[in-house]
Write an enzyme that holds these catalytic residues in place. Structure first.
Site, PDB file in Angstrom:
ATOM      1  N   GLU A 160     -23.919  -2.683  -2.974  1.00 47.32           N
ATOM      2  CA  GLU A 160     -23.791  -1.413  -2.296  1.00 47.32           C
ATOM      3  C   GLU A 160     -23.689  -1.636  -0.784  1.00 47.32           C
ATOM      4  O   GLU A 160     -24.644  -2.079  -0.155  1.00 47.32           O
ATOM      5  CB  GLU A 160     -25.000  -0.528  -2.602  1.00 47.32           C
ATOM      6  N   HIS A 171     -22.363   3.375  -6.152  1.00 51.75           N
ATOM      7  CA  HIS A 171     -23.278   2.545  -6.939  1.00 51.75           C
ATOM      8  C   HIS A 171     -22.635   2.108  -8.262  1.00 51.75           C
ATOM      9  O   HIS A 171     -23.205   2.315  -9.340  1.00 51.75           O
ATOM     10  CB  HIS A 171     -24.568   3.297  -7.206  1.00 51.75           C
ATOM     11  N   HIS A 206     -32.084   7.119  -3.003  1.00 53.81           N
ATOM     12  CA  HIS A 206     -30.706   7.599  -3.171  1.00 53.81           C
ATOM     13  C   HIS A 206     -30.583   9.115  -3.070  1.00 53.81           C
ATOM     14  O   HIS A 206     -29.872   9.753  -3.857  1.00 53.81           O
ATOM     15  CB  HIS A 206     -30.143   7.115  -4.507  1.00 53.81           C
TER      16      HIS A 206
END
Length: 388
Positions: free
Chosen positions: A352, A216, A145
């Protein structure tokens, strides 16, 4: 799918003062500080200076009474309140009562806008036009991420566009977390009148780079703090998924879901097969895999989830080719969320919308490269209704 629009720069909206927008938003929020399910979250609890920038809480409402709160710290969804089958507003997103809760959380991604690169890059290493790049390692041995100081850690510039829309912008400088190019990012979150939470992403760069943006949010459709999500019913329009190694990096070749615990082409509870003796479930400690979505557009949901107690139905729409389904496998009850409830094991899930993990190292996957002069542009929606 993602549109790369040649020669289009980010839309420049009429200038307005962040200070005035925040003050107006604070005034509105303080008139109604009691959120669904008696959650007490005030705008003042999100006023703080972090890295020299001011954080705020923005409240969005649509004509049907749905409410979402967004903080510009990490571009996070703090709450999302929708009616259940009895008409009771229910907060379906995990979050904290103040900005310090997000700062101190052992889980860094609650509700966050994710970037520059959502999901994992193997060993943090990739090449662009033959040149090596190394992003920061924060999920040993990989980058997850966006690295150690991804977009979830920064204070975005934020302003209300109208009562149901907030715009967040951020300049990710060249080589931030090891990614090339000055990346100008705009994310717009809104509540639509058909009860959708709409996520729009745009980005431009001055040097070829890789980009994979998503949100998220951690959902529990029975309401935050209501217990396990294992009895939620899920359907995903994907005939294939991406198997992963022990480090959760795709092995490279999609596999059919048919005959496996990953077959959600028909409605099934999350928990029915999650503990089966399956190598992929062991690698992910449950579901933490990218599904290769069947052909779709924004008129057709690519996933549907129903809360077994609330009757709340969430349909997911996206222009992206993949969906990362995560079943809360790493939740450890280490954080006290809104309502004073801890984030117990598997009490939330994430869906996601994104391009595939490790795409910069796997040329057979849809490309995540962005070139100067092009615009990264994509959108996803989470639409809410009820099943009685």
């Amino acid at each position: 799918m993602r549109n790369l629009i040649k020669g289009i720069s980010l839309t420049i909206l009429p200038a307005c003062s962040l200070y005035l927008a925040a003050c107006n938003q604070t005034s509105t929020s303080q008139k109604n500080t009691t959120m669904a399910d008696s959650t007490k979250t005030t705008a003042s609890a999100f006023e703080k200076t972090i890295d020299g920038k001011q954080t705020h809480l923005f409240t969005l409402k649509n004509k049907n009474g749905l409410t979402a709160t967004i903080t510009n710290y990490g571009g996070r969804v703090v709450s999302l309140s929708v009616p259940d089958k009895n008409g009771k507003l229910t907060d379906v997103v995990l979050g904290f009562d103040d900005v310090e809760g997000f700062e101190k959380s052992t889980e860094r991604y609650y509700g966050a806008t994710i970037g520059r690169y959502g999901n994992r890059i193997a060993k943090g290493h990739f090449k662009i036009d033959g040149k090596d790049y190394q992003s920061s390692i924060n999920n040993t041995p990989n980058t997850l991420h966006g690295g150690k100081h991804g977009f979830q850690e920064v204070v975005w510039d934020g302003k209300m566009i109208d009562s149901s829309t907030v715009e967040l912008t951020y300049l990710s400088k060249d080589m931030e977390e090891g990614f090339p190019g000055n990346l100008t990012v705009k994310v717009t979150y809104s509540l639509t009148d058909d009860n959708s939470f709409k996520c729009q992403y745009e980005a431009t760069t001055d040097k070829k780079t890789v980009v994979n943006l998503t949100n998220h949010a951690f959902f529990n459709l029975n309401g935050e703090g209501s217990g396990t999500i294992l009895d939620h019913v899920v359907q995903i329009d994907a005939d294939s998924y991406l198997p992963v190694d022990a480090g959760l990096i795709p092995t490279g070749k999609p596999e059919k879901v048919a005959g496996t615990p990953f077959d959600f082409t028909k409605p099934e509870t999350i928990g029915k097969r999650i503990n089966e003796d399956n190598a992929q479930l062991k690698n992910g400690k449950g579901y933490d895999h990218n599904f290769v979505l069947n052909k779709h557009d924004l008129t057709t949901p690519i996933a549907t989830v129903i809360g077994d107690k609330s009757g709340i139905k969430m349909e997911v729409f996206t222009e992206e080719p993949g969906l990362q389904f995560y079943s809360g496998n790493f939740m450890q009850a280490k954080n006290v969320m809104k309502r004073g409830i801890k984030d117990e094991y598997r009490t939330s899930f994430a869906m996601e919308t994104q391009h595939f993990p490790d795409s910069p190292n796997q040329p057979q996957f849809p490309s995540t490269e962005l070139k100067p002069g092009d615009t990264y542009k994509t959108q996803s929606l989470y639409k809410f209704s009820v099943v009685k």
